[in-house]
Design a protein around this motif. Sequence first.
Motif, short mmCIF file in Angstrom:
data_model
loop_
_atom_site.label_atom_id
_atom_site.label_comp_id
_atom_site.label_asym_id
_atom_site.label_seq_id
_atom_site.Cartn_x
_atom_site.Cartn_y
_atom_site.Cartn_z
N PRO A 22 45.31 12.62 28.01
CA PRO A 22 45.74 11.52 28.89
C PRO A 22 44.59 10.72 29.48
O PRO A 22 44.75 9.56 29.83
N TRP A 23 43.40 11.33 29.56
CA TRP A 23 42.24 10.62 30.12
C TRP A 23 41.80 9.44 29.26
O TRP A 23 41.15 8.54 29.74
N THR A 24 42.21 9.42 27.97
CA THR A 24 41.82 8.29 27.11
C THR A 24 42.63 7.04 27.43
O THR A 24 42.23 5.94 27.07
N ARG A 25 43.78 7.22 28.08
CA ARG A 25 44.63 6.07 28.42
C ARG A 25 44.56 5.72 29.90
O ARG A 25 45.23 4.81 30.35
N SER A 26 43.78 6.43 30.65
CA SER A 26 43.66 6.19 32.08
C SER A 26 42.55 5.17 32.32
O SER A 26 41.37 5.48 32.19
N THR A 27 42.93 3.96 32.63
CA THR A 27 41.94 2.89 32.75
C THR A 27 41.86 2.31 34.14
O THR A 27 41.03 1.44 34.38
N GLY A 28 42.72 2.73 35.03
CA GLY A 28 42.73 2.11 36.35
C GLY A 28 43.49 0.80 36.30
O GLY A 28 44.16 0.49 35.31
N PRO A 29 43.39 0.02 37.35
CA PRO A 29 44.14 -1.24 37.39
C PRO A 29 43.63 -2.21 36.33
O PRO A 29 42.43 -2.33 36.11
N ARG A 30 44.57 -2.91 35.70
CA ARG A 30 44.21 -3.85 34.64
C ARG A 30 44.36 -5.31 35.07
O ARG A 30 43.62 -6.16 34.62
N THR A 31 45.34 -5.56 35.92
CA THR A 31 45.60 -6.95 36.32
C THR A 31 44.81 -7.28 37.58
O THR A 31 44.37 -6.39 38.32
N ALA A 32 44.67 -8.56 37.85
CA ALA A 32 43.98 -9.00 39.07
C ALA A 32 44.71 -8.49 40.31
O ALA A 32 44.09 -8.08 41.29
N THR A 33 46.03 -8.49 40.24
CA THR A 33 46.83 -8.00 41.37
C THR A 33 46.57 -6.51 41.59
O THR A 33 46.38 -6.07 42.73
N GLY A 34 46.56 -5.74 40.52
CA GLY A 34 46.31 -4.30 40.63
C GLY A 34 44.91 -4.01 41.14
O GLY A 34 44.71 -3.10 41.96
#
Length: 88
Positions: A22-34
């Motif tokens: 699962p750590w390979t898909r954990s990227t944190g917020p992607r959008t400016a809002t996030g």
Amino acid sequence: MARQWTQEQKDRQSALIRSWKPWTRSTGPRTATGKAEASRNRQKALEKARKEVADARKALTEAQDALERLGCKSSFDLATIVALTKHF
């Protein structure tokens, strides 16, 4: 009450998680809002920590003042504590 895992269950779950990665898909917020929301979360945590330090300083000062009124010598040095927590 928390679940009690046997060693066999722990080993099996560990192997499953390593296969899922699962750590390979954990990227944190992607959008400016996030990203903005994540930044606000950090700022709120910093503000809370600063308030707690300020409250603690105030309580220490009040305790030291009360001890002095009673004619007791305090066992802590308020100036040192303030200096150690200055960065907050």
